[in-house]
Design an enzyme around this catalytic site. Structure first.
Site, mmCIF file in Angstrom:
data_model
loop_
_atom_site.group_PDB
_atom_site.id
_atom_site.type_symbol
_atom_site.label_atom_id
_atom_site.label_comp_id
_atom_site.label_asym_id
_atom_site.label_seq_id
_atom_site.Cartn_x
_atom_site.Cartn_y
_atom_site.Cartn_z
ATOM 1 N N SER A 110 11.861 85.372 -40.993
ATOM 2 C CA SER A 110 11.753 85.215 -42.439
ATOM 3 C C SER A 110 10.487 84.463 -42.839
ATOM 4 O O SER A 110 9.387 84.912 -42.604
ATOM 5 C CB SER A 110 13.018 84.521 -42.966
ATOM 6 N N ASP B 273 8.502 87.017 -49.156
ATOM 7 C CA ASP B 273 8.351 86.250 -47.925
ATOM 8 C C ASP B 273 8.176 87.225 -46.762
ATOM 9 O O ASP B 273 8.034 88.437 -46.961
ATOM 10 C CB ASP B 273 9.529 85.298 -47.711
ATOM 11 N N ASP C 69 9.976 88.657 -44.502
ATOM 12 C CA ASP C 69 10.834 89.835 -44.310
ATOM 13 C C ASP C 69 11.281 90.431 -45.632
ATOM 14 O O ASP C 69 12.146 91.304 -45.670
ATOM 15 C CB ASP C 69 12.041 89.506 -43.425
ATOM 16 N N ASP D 51 13.060 89.514 -48.166
ATOM 17 C CA ASP D 51 14.394 89.388 -48.751
ATOM 18 C C ASP D 51 14.447 88.299 -49.812
ATOM 19 O O ASP D 51 15.504 88.046 -50.394
ATOM 20 C CB ASP D 51 15.457 89.157 -47.673
#
Length: 446
Positions: free
Chosen positions: A100, A241, A243, A245
């Site tokens: 992440s 960010d 990833d 999400d």
């Protein structure tokens, strides 16, 4: 307590904590847990742009195929795309290789069930038991090994999915949008989606090299986006960010808008359109008290959970909410997605901006946040929060704040850090109590 799983999958230093050996074990263990029925089982695997993704992906493939699961490799895609495609492609399991917002040196493994939702604690404990157990007798025979292949149409499928979350008549015509993809998983799909919807798109953070994910870009480092929005006189900036999400917004003045304000905008809009499944939303203990007061003023409630989008989602599912999220920018809209989706959340905000025909700075200023201070204390080992001196400091801080504020102290679920947060109407008092607790934790950690 779980040995491997934290608040968001398994995460740690690549080739230190997240080794090929561990990834192989996770693949075998998760593959065995999700072999239910006598059909040919399969798993989809996505990843972000970290160099270590190649190593972990290969080890996971070995693990899954060794227990007889077929593997569909998606390549670099957002975490919500993996969740969506797990359901869409009728997979038994979905895997996202990502840490992440962490730096490139870290990586992680996130797992999704066949319904596209993150796994609950009970299933994670079942997988952990197999990771540490003897799996050799459960491996597939030579004739039953799995196969692996790459899927080429992934980006187009996710882009169409994201676009369909907007009403058919909504376009982004006339909007100049800067999108910061953090050199991460959304570097292709986010700019293309915004362009196809009609926006003039300026993209930054779209040149991943395996090492630069989240480095001075993305939702955890919005300064580059702020500068670009001002330079190009854009109507809005969107920061994802690593990833994709989570999302943060920068308005046309260069001011950063966090997840609390985004939830407030969407909650008010959905209330007006009778789209809220419940008269309220779900957020975490870290969301600003100003959000809670704003929602109360328009007849909505705020249910709070532990930190972590999975806990927000669990509460949403259990109590029938369809909107929730975190101050950090994880926004969950369960009518569309089964996890946080930075791009979809941004599109929902843009639809409100287009409908109201007002500047983003006006649309996104629903409330004045209370002064809120968050500081982190890094520690190497032990349990600093159990020290008598820390317990006393926390009790004294809470007494000083009284009913005029909140104090939240918690260990991070993803790194060895104690987070100390306080908020209240009196900024000086908030600063003082945070510094006192941080000082006590720092001494205990040393």
């Amino acid at each position: 307590m779980r040995k491997y799983f934290g608040t968001d999958g398994i995460r740690g230093r690549a080739n230190g904590v997240i080794t090929p050996e561990l990834a192989l074990k996770v693949g075998q263990a998760a593959g065995l847990v999700f072999q239910r029925g006598d059909h040919r089982h399969r798993v989809v695997i996505g990843k972000d742009t970290r160099l270590s993704g190649y190593m972990i992906e290969t080890a996971l493939v070995a693990g899954f195929t060794s227990v007889g699961m077929d593997v569909l490799l998606l390549g670099p895609v957002p975490t919500p795309a993996v969740a969506m495609l797990t359901r869409s492609m009728r997979a038994d399991l979905g895997v996202m290789i990502s840490a992440s917002h962490n730096p490139f040196e870290d990586n992680g493994i996130k797992l999704f069930g066949p319904d596209g939702f993150k796994l609950n604690d009970e299933v994670e404990r079942e997988i952990e038991a197999l990771i540490d157990g003897d799996r050799n007798k459960k491996l597939a025979g030579a004739n039953d090994l799995g196969r692996a292949k790459r899927i080429e149409s992934v980006h187009a499928r996710y882009i169409e999915f994201a676009k369909r979350t907007l009403p058919r008549h909504v376009t982004l015509d006339g909007l100049r949008v800067v999108v910061d993809c953090a050199n991460g998983a959304g570097y292709r799909v986010a700019p293309e989606t915004l362009w196809e919807l009609g926006a003039e798109v300026i993209a930054i953070g779209t040149e991943p090299d395996g090492f630069n994910i989240n480095r001075a870009v993305g939702s955890t480092a919005p300064a580059a986006l702020v500068e670009k929005v001002r330079e190009r006189r854009a109507d809005i900036g969107i920061a994802l960010d690593g990833d994709a999400d989570r999302v943060l917004i920068v308005d046309e003045k260069g001011q950063v808008v966090d997840g609390d304000q985004l939830m407030a905008v969407v909650a008010r809009s959905w209330k007006e359109d009778a789209l809220l499944a419940q008269p309220g939303i779900v957020a975490t203990i870290m969301s600003n008290l100003g959000l809670e007061r704003f929602l109360g003023g328009i007849g909505l409630s705020l249910a709070r959970t532990a930190v972590g989008d999975r806990y927000v989602l669990e509460h949403m599912r259990e109590h029938g909410y369809n909107l929730g999220g975190e101050q950090s920018g994880h926004i969950i809209m369960s009518d569309y997605t089964t996890t946080g989706d930075g791009l979809v959340a941004a599109l929902q905000l843009l639809s409100v901006v287009q409908r109201q025909n007002r500047p983003v700075s006006e649309v996104c200023h629903c409330f004045d946040p209370l002064p809120q201070i968050l500081k982190n204390v890094r520690y190497r080992s032990g349990e600093p929060l159990r020290q008598d001196s820390v317990v006393t400091a926390i009790e004294q801080a809470r007494e000083r704040l009284g009913n005029a504020g909140r104090l939240v102290i918690r260990p991070s679920g993803t790194e060895p850090v104690i987070r100390v947060m306080a908020e209240g109407d009196d900024r000086d008092l908030v600063n003082e109590v945070v510094d006192e607790v941080v000082d006590a934790v720092t001494k205990a950690a040393a």
